[in-house]
Design an enzyme around this catalytic site. Structure first.
Site, PDB file in Angstrom:
ATOM      1  N   CYS A 100      -2.575   9.755 -48.628  1.00  0.00           N
ATOM      2  CA  CYS A 100      -2.892   9.653 -50.055  1.00  0.00           C
ATOM      3  C   CYS A 100      -1.831   8.812 -50.776  1.00  0.00           C
ATOM      4  O   CYS A 100      -0.753   9.311 -51.102  1.00  0.00           O
ATOM      5  CB  CYS A 100      -2.983  11.051 -50.673  1.00  0.00           C
ATOM      6  SG  CYS A 100      -3.343  11.021 -52.439  1.00  0.00           S
ATOM      7  N   CYS A 143      -0.859  10.055 -54.215  1.00  0.00           N
ATOM      8  CA  CYS A 143       0.066  11.199 -54.211  1.00  0.00           C
ATOM      9  C   CYS A 143       1.483  10.773 -53.834  1.00  0.00           C
ATOM     10  O   CYS A 143       2.452  11.228 -54.428  1.00  0.00           O
ATOM     11  CB  CYS A 143      -0.377  12.251 -53.187  1.00  0.00           C
ATOM     12  SG  CYS A 143      -2.142  12.554 -53.129  1.00  0.00           S
ATOM     13  N   ASP A 144       1.613   9.942 -52.821  1.00  0.00           N
ATOM     14  CA  ASP A 144       2.924   9.763 -52.191  1.00  0.00           C
ATOM     15  C   ASP A 144       3.542   8.369 -52.322  1.00  0.00           C
ATOM     16  O   ASP A 144       4.705   8.187 -51.966  1.00  0.00           O
ATOM     17  CB  ASP A 144       2.817  10.124 -50.698  1.00  0.00           C
ATOM     18  CG  ASP A 144       2.401  11.581 -50.511  1.00  0.00           C
ATOM     19  OD1 ASP A 144       2.789  12.410 -51.360  1.00  0.00           O
ATOM     20  OD2 ASP A 144       1.700  11.886 -49.543  1.00  0.00           O
TER      21      ASP A 144
END
Ligand code: NDP
Length: 317
Positions: free
Chosen positions: A135, A138-139
């Protein structure tokens, strides 16, 4: 033997299911959540979550899910840490079986989620959460100003690569064929972007690094030649699999196996779905939670309608 029919059973205990449980519990529906042995969903394998509103300093994925769960049980949701093994949605009350027994309910909320597909190599598994991720949203931010690799040739890979150019010093897309599967427009954006390189006909052989990603070794599938691409992160974007094995033949699914919904309503009256099991586009904890809230409200209104119709029918006799 099944116990008395519940108002609602929530199948799946990630952000969507637990949010549905919070709302259903606060509507006095006394929901049962069958959270599964993989309780908590995809956030359980995430380390820092920095994009969930309300946590300006970030929060650990498992800790966030523990808080969701505590909030659901505080209002009376009952949570079973077992897998649902079978469902019968063909007649009401609906039945859900677990290894330990069977439960019936007037309404069902499906929130079994989806799982990211992985390449399946040892170094990828070992470094997951330490530079290997599925992701970018997200990261990506954790690797600001570093080089990054995205694996895959579909729309998700294109989207992730384009997103990562905002923070990466360079992005390399590794794709196993010589043309992208992605839509023309997305593929063209990637090809036109000077911050993105593409390695065609290449597969990941090994992710390099002991405790953090230091590079990605790729192999040319035509020549077997190896190349190391320096990178601090590798994003695997080779698709997701919806967790719908249990649902085949029970509710309408699309070609890829996702539950088809209108809002949160499935094609079976009284059965609702929320979160990644029905979402191929956003796939975020916050959107899953939002749709869980919608599913609980939809279920509550539907139960109310059904009860009202039953009362009216009884009065008419
Ligand atoms: P896709 O299934 O479309 O693409 C997966 C990609 O990963 C393919 O290029 C495939 O290669 C590659 N791949 C699969 N398995 C492996 C493997 N083991 N090793 C190496 N490469 C592999 O998945 P997406 O997640 O990209 O998209 C899913 C759906 O969601 C699609 O319908 C897509 O259009 C949609 N979507 C739409 C978006 C939008 O409209 N903004 C954004 C994101 C997704 P190969 O091509 O060789 O099969």
């Amino acid at each position: 033997m099944a116990d008395e029919p519940r108002n609602v059973i929530v199948v799946g205990g990630g952000p969507a299911g637990l949010t549905a449980a919070i709302y259903a519990a606060r509507a006095n529906l006394e929901p049962l959540v069958i959270e599964g042995f993989a309780a908590g969903g995809q956030l359980m394998t995430t380390t820092d979550v920095e994009n969930y509103p309300g946590f300006p300093d970030g929060v650990q994925g498992p800790e966030l899910m523990q808080m969701f769960r505590a909030q659901a049980t505080r209002f009376g949701a009952e949570v079973l840490t077992v897998d649902a093994t079978k469902l019968d949605l063909s007649r009401r009350p609906f039945t859900v079986w677990t290894g330990e027994g069977e439960h019936t309910a007037r309404a069902i909320i499906l929130s079994t989620g989806a799982s990211a597909k992985w390449l399946g190599i040892e170094s990828e598994t070992r470094l997951r959460g330490f530079g290997v991720s599925s992701c970018a949203t997200c990261d990506g931010f954790f690797f600001k100003d570093k080089e990054m690799v995205v694996v895959g040739g579909g729309d998700t890979a294109m989207e992730e690569a384009l997103f990562l150019t905002r923070m990466a010093s360079k992005v390399t897309v590794v794709h196993r064929r010589d043309e992208f599967r992605a839509s023309q427009i997305m593929a063209q954006r990637v090809l036109d972007n000077p911050a993105i390189d593409v390695r065609w006909n290449a597969v990941v052989d090994e992710v390099l690094g002991e405790r953090a990603v230091e590079g990605v070794q790729v192999r040319d599938v035509r020549t077997d030649e190896l190349e190391v691409i320096p990178a601090a992160a590798m994003f695997v974007a080779i698709g997701h699999t919806p967790n719908t094995d249990l649902l085949t033949g029970q509710v309408a699914l699309d070609e890829a196996g996702y539950v088809l919904t209108d809002g949160t309503r499935t094609n079976v009256e009284g059965v609702f779905a929320c979160g990644d099991v029905q979402d191929t586009v956003y796939r975020q904890a916050i959107t899953a939670a939002g749709s869980g809230c919608e599913a609980a409200i939809d279920a509550e209104r539907w139960l109310e309608e059904v009860a009202h119709e039953a009362t009216a029918a009884a009065a008419a006799v």
